[in-house]
Write an enzyme that holds these catalytic residues in place. Structure first.
Site, short mmCIF file in Angstrom:
data_model
loop_
_atom_site.label_atom_id
_atom_site.label_comp_id
_atom_site.label_asym_id
_atom_site.label_seq_id
_atom_site.Cartn_x
_atom_site.Cartn_y
_atom_site.Cartn_z
N ARG A 70 -9.44 -11.20 -32.88
CA ARG A 70 -9.28 -9.91 -33.54
C ARG A 70 -8.14 -9.96 -34.55
O ARG A 70 -7.12 -10.59 -34.30
CB ARG A 70 -8.98 -8.82 -32.51
CG ARG A 70 -10.21 -8.14 -31.97
CD ARG A 70 -9.86 -7.00 -31.07
NE ARG A 70 -9.22 -7.47 -29.86
CZ ARG A 70 -7.94 -7.32 -29.58
NH1 ARG A 70 -7.14 -6.69 -30.45
NH2 ARG A 70 -7.45 -7.76 -28.46
N GLY A 213 -14.56 -8.72 -31.45
CA GLY A 213 -14.33 -7.30 -31.68
C GLY A 213 -14.28 -6.90 -33.14
O GLY A 213 -14.40 -5.72 -33.47
N LYS A 220 -14.82 -2.78 -29.25
CA LYS A 220 -13.51 -2.18 -29.46
C LYS A 220 -13.56 -1.04 -30.49
O LYS A 220 -12.87 -0.05 -30.36
CB LYS A 220 -12.50 -3.23 -29.91
CG LYS A 220 -12.43 -4.46 -29.02
CD LYS A 220 -11.98 -4.15 -27.62
CE LYS A 220 -11.74 -5.45 -26.85
NZ LYS A 220 -11.39 -5.18 -25.45
N HIS A 240 -9.39 1.22 -21.98
CA HIS A 240 -9.53 -0.24 -21.96
C HIS A 240 -9.37 -0.70 -20.51
O HIS A 240 -8.35 -1.27 -20.13
CB HIS A 240 -8.43 -0.84 -22.86
CG HIS A 240 -8.59 -2.29 -23.14
ND1 HIS A 240 -7.53 -3.10 -23.45
CD2 HIS A 240 -9.67 -3.10 -23.16
CE1 HIS A 240 -7.96 -4.33 -23.65
NE2 HIS A 240 -9.25 -4.35 -23.48
N SER A 262 -5.74 -7.64 -23.46
CA SER A 262 -6.72 -8.71 -23.56
C SER A 262 -6.15 -10.01 -22.99
O SER A 262 -4.97 -10.31 -23.17
CB SER A 262 -7.10 -8.94 -25.02
OG SER A 262 -7.69 -7.78 -25.54
N ALA A 263 -7.02 -10.76 -22.30
CA ALA A 263 -6.65 -12.08 -21.77
C ALA A 263 -5.53 -12.03 -20.74
O ALA A 263 -4.64 -12.87 -20.70
CB ALA A 263 -6.30 -13.04 -22.91
N CYS A 264 -5.55 -11.01 -19.87
CA CYS A 264 -4.61 -10.94 -18.75
C CYS A 264 -5.36 -10.97 -17.43
O CYS A 264 -4.84 -10.54 -16.40
CB CYS A 264 -3.78 -9.67 -18.82
SG CYS A 264 -2.41 -9.77 -19.97
N GLY A 265 -6.60 -11.45 -17.44
CA GLY A 265 -7.33 -11.61 -16.18
C GLY A 265 -8.16 -10.40 -15.78
O GLY A 265 -8.48 -10.24 -14.60
N LYS A 266 -8.52 -9.56 -16.73
CA LYS A 266 -9.35 -8.39 -16.37
C LYS A 266 -10.70 -8.81 -15.82
O LYS A 266 -11.16 -8.29 -14.81
CB LYS A 266 -9.60 -7.49 -17.61
CG LYS A 266 -8.45 -6.61 -17.92
CD LYS A 266 -8.74 -5.16 -18.26
CE LYS A 266 -9.85 -4.80 -19.19
NZ LYS A 266 -9.53 -5.13 -20.58
N THR A 267 -11.33 -9.77 -16.51
CA THR A 267 -12.66 -10.21 -16.05
C THR A 267 -12.55 -10.83 -14.66
O THR A 267 -13.41 -10.61 -13.80
CB THR A 267 -13.27 -11.18 -17.07
OG1 THR A 267 -13.27 -10.52 -18.35
CG2 THR A 267 -14.69 -11.54 -16.72
N ASN A 268 -11.48 -11.60 -14.43
CA ASN A 268 -11.29 -12.20 -13.10
C ASN A 268 -11.16 -11.13 -12.02
O ASN A 268 -11.77 -11.22 -10.96
CB ASN A 268 -10.05 -13.09 -13.07
CG ASN A 268 -10.19 -14.32 -13.95
OD1 ASN A 268 -11.28 -14.66 -14.36
ND2 ASN A 268 -9.08 -14.97 -14.23
N ASP A 287 -14.29 -4.40 -19.02
CA ASP A 287 -13.44 -4.20 -20.19
C ASP A 287 -13.21 -2.73 -20.58
O ASP A 287 -12.12 -2.38 -21.00
CB ASP A 287 -14.03 -4.95 -21.39
CG ASP A 287 -13.02 -5.16 -22.51
OD1 ASP A 287 -11.83 -5.39 -22.21
OD2 ASP A 287 -13.41 -5.09 -23.69
N ARG A 379 -15.01 -17.88 -26.15
CA ARG A 379 -15.61 -16.77 -25.39
C ARG A 379 -17.00 -17.11 -24.88
O ARG A 379 -17.70 -17.96 -25.44
CB ARG A 379 -15.71 -15.55 -26.30
CG ARG A 379 -14.37 -15.01 -26.78
CD ARG A 379 -13.81 -14.01 -25.81
NE ARG A 379 -12.46 -13.58 -26.16
CZ ARG A 379 -11.87 -12.51 -25.60
NH1 ARG A 379 -12.50 -11.78 -24.71
NH2 ARG A 379 -10.65 -12.18 -25.93
N ARG A 410 1.37 -8.95 -18.37
CA ARG A 410 1.81 -10.29 -18.02
C ARG A 410 3.32 -10.34 -18.20
O ARG A 410 3.82 -10.29 -19.32
CB ARG A 410 1.09 -11.23 -18.99
CG ARG A 410 1.24 -12.70 -18.79
CD ARG A 410 0.49 -13.41 -19.91
NE ARG A 410 -0.94 -13.47 -19.67
CZ ARG A 410 -1.54 -14.43 -18.98
NH1 ARG A 410 -0.84 -15.43 -18.48
NH2 ARG A 410 -2.85 -14.42 -18.81
N ASN A 507 -5.41 -11.15 -4.82
CA ASN A 507 -5.08 -9.83 -5.37
C ASN A 507 -5.70 -8.73 -4.51
O ASN A 507 -5.26 -7.57 -4.56
CB ASN A 507 -5.54 -9.70 -6.82
CG ASN A 507 -4.72 -10.59 -7.75
OD1 ASN A 507 -3.60 -10.98 -7.41
ND2 ASN A 507 -5.26 -10.91 -8.91
#
Ligand code: SAT
Ligand code: MN
Length: 595
Positions: A70, A213, A220, A240, A262-268, A287, A379, A410, A507
């Site tokens: 982005r 995005g 987004k 978000h 973004s890229a802080c482990g949301k999908t995990n 997301d 991605r 993070r 977690n």
């Protein structure tokens, strides 16, 4: 044009855009499997898509090295006055921006096909869903939109002759002269990239980039920036946030919505499989959450998307087995490495690195290479329905009732593993001061600390001071039915630089504590920063973390927090008189508690 478009506004808009952009052809998409296959075939024929022998119906794409994430510096919220866009957004007046962009759009689709993509964000026909139409000259965008949104001719039917839609105009900004050879990933240079939003008109104009995005405008641009402005006007929320369902051993369900940059482990986290016995976790979305107050006064959330656009590096059977199983077939990969066996590879995937691969730039790569094989923001685009733990209610038109909000980021120091807010206003304070060390998802330096309120800094389509006020007002409307707010940090490090918390499936221990707090079953202790689990409150059975590390994870260092106050003050000052008084009061109380 391949079909007759019955919606008058849409037909007029298509003609207007075609006149400006002068494509060779116009094609209106219907979202069918046949259409997808034909588009892929065309991308294969031109050598742009690389078939993956190891994964049925899956393809690898390589973007231009200048077009990999982005572009926040080129992203605009174009409201009549700068104040309406607020301090977190780039702003150019609508007339001026439109003039600049019209000049760029003039003839920009020459030599290309203009695709008209009718899509629904949210299940087609749901009262919370919104219809968009993206016009794009990128076939890569078309196939990605097929996965990420609901592209269908039913959307056109639903629009009828007079129905409303959100127009999303996209061009890669690379007209083709006659006889000119096309590049594999055509795009415009950075100074000509514009990702523009006109919230007052519910209009999106994007030019010059084909990546993520910037180009898949349902995500987004529509579902966050435009939707957040609509939500403010109409009294709902576009956030978000991932959405997950946690079920305890007694069968009681809890729904959690969590905001991380973004890229802080949301999908995990969205697909996490609990290490705590008897607890079950299912994914509703990874997301974005659209939330409305339901007839019973609770807050209901839907995932407006249809797929996952996840970060590949770091994804493995160790970190996210459910994502790995989602990626077995029907996936588009972008900027991953290609192995000699015809599979994708990235840093952090299971097993040993291949002895030889082709890196994301198309060059030979071996483990001795100094460069990474996959780009850090490589991605996967995968259908959400393929996720083995997708929640059976993920497409329920009325959504799922949210019990818990989580904010976070993070942070290698200062911020403990988990904190519960004292009340709604304090929760809004925690969300509004959220901070994170930057990652590769956005262009810019990696590892700097930036305040990213509610993980919405790059995605709020209006003045963020007003957005904070909107959160306060939603809390007032929800009253005692409001979700409880928590703040987490999975990324705290020891002095020697090691992560203190194992994360991932562990977690669930933190989520369990939250659910038990909601149920009034778990204890907590009052600290200046909020409520923290006391000794024994967090389920640590079977956990491999030392008592010392646990102590460090839950430590509240008042001096370190005092040192953060000036930065929070500076952050708040940027919102001027748009900062809600209730947040000023929160800061005062925080200072007082710290002593
Ligand atoms: O490229 S996207 O904006 O869609 C992904 C992200 O940054 O989360
Ligand atoms: Mn995101």
């Amino acid at each position: 044009m391949n079909i007759e478009v019955k919606n008058k506004m849409l037909d007029a808009w298509i003609r207007e855009v075609a006149e400006m952009c002068t494509p060779d052809e116009i094609y209106v998409c219907n979202g069918s499997r046949k259409e997808y296959d034909q588009m892929i075939q065309q991308l294969l024929d031109s050598g742009i898509a690389i078939p993956l022998k190891k994964r049925p119906n899956s393809y690898l794409f390589r973007s231009d090295p200048s077009d990999v994430a982005r572009v926040e510096d080129n992203t605009y919220i174009s409201t009549p006055s700068r104040t309406e866009a607020g301090p977190t957004n780039n702003w150019i007046a609508p007339d001026k921006l439109k003039k600049t962009m019209k000049d760029l759009y003039e003839g920009c689709m020459k030599g290309r096909t203009m695709y008209v993509i009718p899509f629904s964000m949210g299940p087609i026909g749901s009262p919370i869903s919104k219809i968009g139409v993206e016009i794009s000259d990128s076939p890569y965008v078309v196939v990605n939109m097929h996965i990420m949104t609901r592209v269908s001719d039913r959307v056109l039917e639903l629009l009828g002759t007079n129905g409303e839609f959100i127009p999303c105009l996209h061009s890669i900004g690379a007209p083709l002269e006659e006889g000119q050879e096309d590049s594999k990933w055509p795009c415009a240079p950075i100074e000509k990239k514009y990702i523009s939003h006109f919230p007052e008109e519910n209009l999106i104009w994007s030019y010059g980039s084909g990546y993520g995005g910037n180009a898949l405008l349902g995500k987004k641009c529509l579902a966050l920036r435009i939707a957040s402005a609509m939500a403010k006007r109409e009294g709902w929320m576009a956030e978000h946030m991932l959405i997950l369902r946690l079920t305890n051993p007694e069968g009681k369900q809890f729904h959690i919505a969590a905001a991380f940059p973004s890229a802080c482990g949301k999908t995990n986290l969205a697909m996490m499989q609990p290490s705590v016995p008897g607890w079950k976790c299912e994914c509703v979305g990874d997301d974005i959450a659209w939330m409305k107050i339901g007839p019973d006064g609770r807050l209901y959330a839907i995932n407006p998307e249809n797929g996952f656009f996840g970060v590949a590096p770091g994804t493995s059977y160790d970190t996210n087995p459910m994502a790995m199983d989602t990626l077995k077939e029907n996936v588009i990969f972008t900027n991953c490495a290609l192995t000699d066996e015809g599979d994708v590879w990235w840093e952090g995937i299971d097993g040993d690195p291949p002895k030889h691969a082709i890196d994301w730039k198309g060059n030979d790569w071996t483990p001795d290479s100094t460069d990474v094989a996959a780009h850090a923001n490589a991605r996967f685009t995968a259908p959400a329905a393929q996720c083995p733990v997708i929640c059976e209610d993920w497409e329920k038109p009325e959504g799922v009732p949210i019990d818990i909000f989580i904010f976070g980021g993070r942070r290698s120091s200062v911020v403990p593993l988990v904190t519960e807010a004292y009340n709604w206003d304090h929760g809004v304070f925690l969300g509004s001061t959220a901070a994170s060390e930057t990652t590769a998802a956005n262009i810019g330096a990696v590892g700097n600390l930036r305040r990213d309120p509610f993980a919405m800094k790059p995605f709020c389509g209006y003045n963020m001071g007003d957005y904070f006020q909107h959160w306060m007002e939603m809390g007032d409307k929800l009253g005692d039915k409001a979700p409880r707010c928590f703040y987490v940090n999975w990324f705290r490090k020891s002095e020697d630089g090691k992560f203190l918390w194992p994360g991932f499936s562990d977690n669930s221990r933190v989520l369990k504590w939250m659910c038990e707090r909601v149920d009034g079953k778990a204890g907590a202790e009052e600290t200046p920063i909020g409520l923290l689990p006391k000794d024994g409150d967090l389920d640590t059975q079977g956990l491999d973390t030392s008592a010392d590390d646990l102590k460090e994870l839950l430590k509240v260092d008042a001096e370190a927090w005092k040192a953060e106050i000036p930065d929070i003050e500076n952050h708040f000052t940027t919102f001027g008189d748009r900062l809600p008084d209730r947040l000023k009061k929160q800061l005062e109380e925080f200072r007082h508690r710290l002593g």
